[in-house]
Design a protein around this motif. Structure first.
Motif, PDB file in Angstrom:
ATOM      1  N   ARG A  12       0.853  -1.178   0.000  1.00  0.00           N
ATOM      2  CA  ARG A  12       0.000   0.000   0.000  1.00  0.00           C
ATOM      3  C   ARG A  12       0.891   1.230   0.000  1.00  0.00           C
ATOM      4  O   ARG A  12       0.946   1.984   0.955  1.00  0.00           O
ATOM      5  CB  ARG A  12      -0.924  -0.018   1.198  1.00  0.00           C
ATOM      6  CG  ARG A  12      -1.915  -1.165   1.126  1.00  0.00           C
ATOM      7  CD  ARG A  12      -3.063  -0.962   2.078  1.00  0.00           C
ATOM      8  NE  ARG A  12      -4.111  -1.891   1.788  1.00  0.00           N
ATOM      9  CZ  ARG A  12      -4.274  -3.068   2.377  1.00  0.00           C
ATOM     10  NH1 ARG A  12      -3.428  -3.461   3.290  1.00  0.00           N
ATOM     11  NH2 ARG A  12      -5.268  -3.846   2.062  1.00  0.00           N
ATOM     12  N   ILE A  32      -5.645   7.908  -7.207  1.00  0.00           N
ATOM     13  CA  ILE A  32      -6.920   7.218  -7.384  1.00  0.00           C
ATOM     14  C   ILE A  32      -7.977   7.792  -6.453  1.00  0.00           C
ATOM     15  O   ILE A  32      -9.122   8.031  -6.845  1.00  0.00           O
ATOM     16  CB  ILE A  32      -6.743   5.704  -7.117  1.00  0.00           C
ATOM     17  CG1 ILE A  32      -5.745   5.114  -8.111  1.00  0.00           C
ATOM     18  CG2 ILE A  32      -8.074   4.979  -7.172  1.00  0.00           C
ATOM     19  CD1 ILE A  32      -5.296   3.716  -7.760  1.00  0.00           C
ATOM     20  N   VAL A  33      -7.605   8.039  -5.216  1.00  0.00           N
ATOM     21  CA  VAL A  33      -8.573   8.428  -4.198  1.00  0.00           C
ATOM     22  C   VAL A  33      -8.810   9.940  -4.161  1.00  0.00           C
ATOM     23  O   VAL A  33      -9.889  10.388  -3.769  1.00  0.00           O
ATOM     24  CB  VAL A  33      -8.110   7.914  -2.812  1.00  0.00           C
ATOM     25  CG1 VAL A  33      -9.052   8.333  -1.718  1.00  0.00           C
ATOM     26  CG2 VAL A  33      -7.979   6.407  -2.836  1.00  0.00           C
ATOM     27  N   LYS A  34      -7.845  10.728  -4.560  1.00  0.00           N
ATOM     28  CA  LYS A  34      -7.960  12.178  -4.452  1.00  0.00           C
ATOM     29  C   LYS A  34      -9.190  12.732  -5.175  1.00  0.00           C
ATOM     30  O   LYS A  34      -9.939  13.530  -4.590  1.00  0.00           O
ATOM     31  CB  LYS A  34      -6.682  12.841  -4.955  1.00  0.00           C
ATOM     32  CG  LYS A  34      -6.615  14.320  -4.664  1.00  0.00           C
ATOM     33  CD  LYS A  34      -5.253  14.866  -5.040  1.00  0.00           C
ATOM     34  CE  LYS A  34      -5.138  16.338  -4.728  1.00  0.00           C
ATOM     35  NZ  LYS A  34      -3.812  16.865  -5.065  1.00  0.00           N
ATOM     36  N   PHE A  55      -3.218  13.772   0.884  1.00  0.00           N
ATOM     37  CA  PHE A  55      -3.426  13.992  -0.538  1.00  0.00           C
ATOM     38  C   PHE A  55      -2.775  15.257  -1.068  1.00  0.00           C
ATOM     39  O   PHE A  55      -2.521  15.381  -2.238  1.00  0.00           O
ATOM     40  CB  PHE A  55      -4.909  14.033  -0.857  1.00  0.00           C
ATOM     41  CG  PHE A  55      -5.600  12.735  -0.535  1.00  0.00           C
ATOM     42  CD1 PHE A  55      -5.105  11.551  -1.004  1.00  0.00           C
ATOM     43  CD2 PHE A  55      -6.736  12.723   0.233  1.00  0.00           C
ATOM     44  CE1 PHE A  55      -5.735  10.356  -0.721  1.00  0.00           C
ATOM     45  CE2 PHE A  55      -7.371  11.540   0.521  1.00  0.00           C
ATOM     46  CZ  PHE A  55      -6.875  10.359   0.043  1.00  0.00           C
ATOM     47  N   LEU A  68      -1.903   5.233  -4.059  1.00  0.00           N
ATOM     48  CA  LEU A  68      -3.250   5.506  -3.588  1.00  0.00           C
ATOM     49  C   LEU A  68      -3.748   6.928  -3.871  1.00  0.00           C
ATOM     50  O   LEU A  68      -4.866   7.080  -4.364  1.00  0.00           O
ATOM     51  CB  LEU A  68      -3.338   5.198  -2.094  1.00  0.00           C
ATOM     52  CG  LEU A  68      -4.709   5.214  -1.468  1.00  0.00           C
ATOM     53  CD1 LEU A  68      -5.597   4.172  -2.139  1.00  0.00           C
ATOM     54  CD2 LEU A  68      -4.615   4.940   0.008  1.00  0.00           C
ATOM     55  N   ILE A 106     -11.995  11.258  -5.807  1.00  0.00           N
ATOM     56  CA  ILE A 106     -13.168  10.808  -5.049  1.00  0.00           C
ATOM     57  C   ILE A 106     -13.298  11.629  -3.780  1.00  0.00           C
ATOM     58  O   ILE A 106     -14.382  12.060  -3.400  1.00  0.00           O
ATOM     59  CB  ILE A 106     -13.047   9.301  -4.724  1.00  0.00           C
ATOM     60  CG1 ILE A 106     -13.000   8.487  -6.007  1.00  0.00           C
ATOM     61  CG2 ILE A 106     -14.201   8.849  -3.827  1.00  0.00           C
ATOM     62  CD1 ILE A 106     -12.604   7.047  -5.799  1.00  0.00           C
ATOM     63  N   TRP A 107     -12.181  11.886  -3.145  1.00  0.00           N
ATOM     64  CA  TRP A 107     -12.181  12.637  -1.894  1.00  0.00           C
ATOM     65  C   TRP A 107     -12.692  14.057  -2.125  1.00  0.00           C
ATOM     66  O   TRP A 107     -13.490  14.580  -1.356  1.00  0.00           O
ATOM     67  CB  TRP A 107     -10.758  12.637  -1.315  1.00  0.00           C
ATOM     68  CG  TRP A 107     -10.615  13.325  -0.007  1.00  0.00           C
ATOM     69  CD1 TRP A 107     -11.178  12.971   1.182  1.00  0.00           C
ATOM     70  CD2 TRP A 107      -9.834  14.488   0.266  1.00  0.00           C
ATOM     71  NE1 TRP A 107     -10.796  13.830   2.177  1.00  0.00           N
ATOM     72  CE2 TRP A 107      -9.961  14.773   1.625  1.00  0.00           C
ATOM     73  CE3 TRP A 107      -9.031  15.301  -0.525  1.00  0.00           C
ATOM     74  CZ2 TRP A 107      -9.328  15.855   2.229  1.00  0.00           C
ATOM     75  CZ3 TRP A 107      -8.384  16.361   0.079  1.00  0.00           C
ATOM     76  CH2 TRP A 107      -8.536  16.636   1.430  1.00  0.00           C
TER      77      TRP A 107
END
Length: 100
Positions: free
Chosen positions: A71, A79-81, A99, A76, A83-84
């Motif tokens: 991880r 990909i997540v930023k 982030f 990460l 969405i966040w």
């Protein structure tokens, strides 16, 4: 079978059954569990737990526990930023520090 035996006798019987239980096959385990229920007066699940005392989970299930998945922080955030940000940045400053 009478279940009015002493605690020491019950533990000796369970110790003897436990030695046979660990390497046994499915049918033999069922028979040993029936004997533990009959001799000690436990309910079936309690007898099963008593027979499994000291057995590692990997030895019981046969599953191999491997290393944790990678991880890496570099994978990460991209990909997540998005969405966040689209969810109006839940989790406050701690997640934002990861982030930004």
């Amino acid at each position: 079978m009478p279940t009015d035996m002493s605690q020491q006798t019950k533990s000796e019987v369970l110790a003897k059954l436990r030695r046979s239980y660990t390497p046994a096959g499915t049918i033999e385990k069922r028979q040993l569990l029936d004997q533990a229920v009959a001799f000690c007066g436990h309910q079936r699940q309690a007898a099963l737990r008593a027979l499994r005392v000291g057995v590692a989970p990997t030895a019981r299930t046969g599953l191999a526990l491997g290393p944790a998945q990678d991880r890496s922080p570099g994978i990460l955030p991209p990909i997540v930023k998005p969405i966040w940000f689209s969810t109006f940045q839940p989790c406050g400053a701690q997640a934002g520090e990861l982030f930004l």
